[in-house]
Scaffold this active site. Structure first.
Site, mmCIF file in Angstrom:
data_model
loop_
_atom_site.group_PDB
_atom_site.id
_atom_site.type_symbol
_atom_site.label_atom_id
_atom_site.label_comp_id
_atom_site.label_asym_id
_atom_site.label_seq_id
_atom_site.Cartn_x
_atom_site.Cartn_y
_atom_site.Cartn_z
ATOM 1 N N ARG A 95 31.651 84.605 75.229
ATOM 2 C CA ARG A 95 32.353 84.783 73.888
ATOM 3 C C ARG A 95 32.609 86.251 73.667
ATOM 4 O O ARG A 95 31.525 86.836 73.801
ATOM 5 C CB ARG A 95 31.409 83.965 72.776
ATOM 6 C CG ARG A 95 31.288 82.493 72.915
ATOM 7 C CD ARG A 95 30.547 81.895 71.739
ATOM 8 N NE ARG A 95 30.534 80.376 72.242
ATOM 9 C CZ ARG A 95 29.736 79.469 71.314
ATOM 10 N NH1 ARG A 95 29.341 79.934 70.178
ATOM 11 N NH2 ARG A 95 29.698 78.317 71.767
ATOM 12 N N ARG A 99 22.878 86.771 70.229
ATOM 13 C CA ARG A 99 24.193 86.833 70.098
ATOM 14 C C ARG A 99 24.657 87.623 71.126
ATOM 15 O O ARG A 99 24.683 88.846 71.180
ATOM 16 C CB ARG A 99 24.595 87.218 68.735
ATOM 17 C CG ARG A 99 26.173 86.904 68.531
ATOM 18 C CD ARG A 99 26.765 87.698 67.298
ATOM 19 N NE ARG A 99 25.981 87.142 66.080
ATOM 20 C CZ ARG A 99 26.528 85.861 65.456
ATOM 21 N NH1 ARG A 99 27.418 85.284 65.932
ATOM 22 N NH2 ARG A 99 25.826 85.388 64.408
ATOM 23 N N GLU A 132 19.904 79.155 63.748
ATOM 24 C CA GLU A 132 20.609 78.074 64.648
ATOM 25 C C GLU A 132 20.157 78.024 65.993
ATOM 26 O O GLU A 132 20.214 79.180 66.827
ATOM 27 C CB GLU A 132 21.936 78.425 64.522
ATOM 28 C CG GLU A 132 22.999 77.265 65.125
ATOM 29 C CD GLU A 132 24.445 77.459 65.091
ATOM 30 O OE1 GLU A 132 25.007 77.210 66.258
ATOM 31 O OE2 GLU A 132 24.920 78.418 64.211
ATOM 32 N N SER A 156 24.543 73.121 67.217
ATOM 33 C CA SER A 156 25.378 72.809 65.980
ATOM 34 C C SER A 156 26.056 71.380 66.353
ATOM 35 O O SER A 156 26.755 71.525 67.613
ATOM 36 C CB SER A 156 26.554 73.697 65.694
ATOM 37 O OG SER A 156 27.189 73.682 64.707
ATOM 38 N N ARG A 202 18.538 80.641 73.376
ATOM 39 C CA ARG A 202 17.872 80.759 71.951
ATOM 40 C C ARG A 202 16.546 80.015 72.152
ATOM 41 O O ARG A 202 15.626 80.032 71.645
ATOM 42 C CB ARG A 202 18.867 80.027 71.116
ATOM 43 C CG ARG A 202 20.006 81.145 70.703
ATOM 44 C CD ARG A 202 20.618 80.926 69.544
ATOM 45 N NE ARG A 202 21.589 81.785 69.062
ATOM 46 C CZ ARG A 202 22.397 82.098 68.092
ATOM 47 N NH1 ARG A 202 22.136 81.082 67.002
ATOM 48 N NH2 ARG A 202 23.224 82.945 67.814
#
Length: 426
Positions: A261, A276, A348, A351, A389
Site C-alpha cells: 500500500r 502502517r 485495529e 476489518s 500487527r
C-alpha cells in the site's frame, strides 16, 4: 456498484443514507441522465415503429411490382436515425455507469450514523489488559533491544515504512501466519489458496473503484498490473464473470499474502514502527454466499478472526463502524481492535465487511437460485488477521522485565517448542 433501479425507485432514501456517509449524491446529474435515457428510449421506440411500418410498405410495393426507390431512400434515412439513437443510448448508458462507479455502498439499516471513528460503537470486548510491574516498551524498543527488528537496514534497502526482521522474530512472524492458516482451514472450514501478488486494472476495479483509489496502489511501470493491497482483490475475483452452481455455496477461502500500500495521504501517521507500512503480511478470509446468508456469514467470519486473538490470549474489542468511517464498498463493517499496552489503547487488527451485492454487480458474479435464474452473489471478507500487527501485539503484551518476550502457548509448536525469545549475541 449500486443497483441502478435502486436509485430510480428510492432516490430520496438512497441520497439520505449516503449523506450519512458524508457523500453528497448529485441528484440533478442523475435525474438529467434518466431524463435523457427515457427520451432516447422513447424516440428509439418511435423509430423502430417507423422501421417496421416502412418495411411493410416496401414489401407490399414489391408485391405489386411498384418502384420502391423512394421508399428505400426513406428507409435508409430511418435506419440512419436508428443508428444515431443507438449510439446515443450507448453513450448515455456509459455515463450512467461512470456515475454509478463512484457511488459508495448504502449502509445497512442497523449501521450507526456518525462522522468518524469517534462515533463507532463497541459491541463486545474480550480479555483484560495485563498489568505490568515495570515500564512498558513499545514494539520498536522491544524488537531493537532483542537485536531482531531492524529499521535502519530497511531504510537503506527501501526507504521509510519498511522493516527487516531477523532470527526468532522472523520465525515468529512466519509462525503467526502458519498458525492462522491452520486454524482457519482446520477449524473454520476455509480452503487455503495461493494467488498472484499482482492483478490487472479490471481485477482491481471489480472490488472497488480504481478511479477513486488508484493512488493507494503501487502500479507496475509499463504494465497493466498493480501490486495487491490485500488478497481480497484476487480472491474475490475468482467468481468474476461466473455463474456459480448453487451447490458450491458458500465458498470460503483463506489466503496468506504480502500486501502493498502506498499509504497515500497518511504521511505523519504511525510513522514509528510496524503499524502502517508499505509492505506487510496478512491472512485474508473471503466468503462468497447467497444473499439470504450474508448477514449470518458476516457474523461468522468476524467470529473466526476473533478466535485467533482468543487463542493467542490477546485482549481485544470489536466495534461496528459508523457510516462516516466505513470503506467505500462496505454495507457494514466490524473492526477488531487489539490492546497495545505501550499506546494504552486498542488498535485495529482486522476489518470484517459485508459488501452484499456491491462487488458482485461490478464483477457480474452470480449463481443460479432455486428457480434456475441467475442472481447476484454476496461477498464478505476480513483479515484473519494482519500478521505484522499481531506480531506487534505479541511483542508488547508478552514482553518481560528482562527484555525477553514470552512466546504465546498456541505458537510454541511452530517455534520448535521455544517458550521465550531472547536477545541475540551481538
Amino acid at each position: 456498484m449500486l443497483d441502478l433501479n435502486l436509485l430510480r425507485n428510492n432516490l430520496d432514501a438512497v441520497a439520505a443514507r449516503l449523506a450519512d456517509r458524508g457523500f453528497v449524491l448529485d441528484r440533478d446529474t442523475f435525474l438529467a441522465l434518466e431524463a435523457e435515457r427515457r427520451a432516447t428510449q422513447g424516440r428509439a421506440q418511435e423509430v423502430q415503429a417507423a422501421r417496421n411500418a416502412h418495411a411493410k410498405k416496401i414489401g407490399q410495393a414489391k408485391a405489386r411490382g411498384e418502384d420502391t426507390a423512394a421508399l428505400l431512400a426513406e428507409a435508409a434515412a430511418i435506419n440512419a436515425d436508428a443508428g444515431s439513437l443507438e449510439a446515443r443510448a450507448e453513450e448515455v448508458q456509459k455515463r450512467q455507469q461512470e456515475f454509478l462507479s463512484v457511488l459508495p455502498n448504502v449502509p445497512q439499516a442497523d449501521v450507526p450514523a456518525g462522522k468518524n471513528a469517534n462515533d463507532n460503537v463497541e459491541v463486545r470486548r474480550w480479555g483484560a489488559p495485563r498489568k505490568f510491574d515495570f515500564a512498558v516498551k513499545d514494539h520498536v524498543d522491544v524488537g531493537n533491544a532483542l537485536g531482531l527488528l531492524d529499521f535502519d537496514t530497511a531504510i537503506k534497502l527501501s526507504g521509510a515504512r519498511f522493516s527487516v526482521m531477523k532470527g526468532d522474530l522472523a520465525r515468529l512472524h512466519r509462525s503467526i501466519a502458519q498458525f492462522m492458516l491452520d486454524v482457519h482451514t482446520r477449524d473454520h472450514g476455509y480452503t487455503e489458496v495461493y494467488v498472484p501478488y499482482m492483478v490487472s486494472a479490471e481485477c482491481a476495479d471489480s472490488v472497488t473503484s480504481l478511479a477513486k483509489f488508484k493512488d493507494d496502489l503501487f502500479k507496475i511501470e509499463g504494465r497493466d498490473l498493480y501490486l495487491i493491497p490485500t488478497a481480497e482483490m484476487p480472491v474475490t475475483n475468482f467468481v468474476r464473470d461466473e455463474i456459480v452452481p448453487a451447490d458450491r455455496l458458500p465458498m470460503k477461502f483463506a489466503c496468506h499474502t504480502p500486501c502493498f500500500r502506498s499509504e497515500a495521504g497518511s504521511y505523519g501517521k504511525d510513522t514509528r514502527g510496524m503499524i502502517r507500512q508499505h509492505q506487510f503480511d496478512k491472512v485474508e478470509l473471503v466468503q462468497i454466499v447467497r444473499p439470504e446468508d450474508s448477514t449470518r456469514c458476516h457474523e461468522e467470519l468476524t467470529a473466526h478472526a476473533e478466535t485467533i486473538l482468543k487463542m493467542l490470549e490477546l485482549p481485544y474489542r470489536t466495534v461496528v463502524l459508523c457510516t462516516g468511517d466505513m470503506g467505500f464498498a462496505s454495507a457494514k463493517t466490524y473492526d477488531i481492535e487489539v490492546w497495545l499496552p505501550a499506546q494504552d489503547t486498542y488498535r485495529e487488527i482486522s476489518s470484517c465487511s459485508n459488501f452484499e451485492a456491491f462487488q458482485a454487480r461490478r464483477m457480474r458474479a452470480r449463481f443460479r437460485n432455486e428457480k434456475g435464474k441467475p442472481e447476484l452473489l454476496h461477498t464478505i471478507n476480513g483479515s484473519g488477521l494482519a500478521v505484522g500487527r499481531t506480531l506487534v501485539a505479541i511483542l508488547e503484551n508478552y514482553q518481560n522485565a528482562d527484555g525477553s518476550v514470552t512466546v504465546p502457548q498456541a505458537l510454541r509448536p511452530y517455534m520448535g517448542g521455544r517458550e521465550t525469545i531472547t536477545r541475540i549475541a551481538p
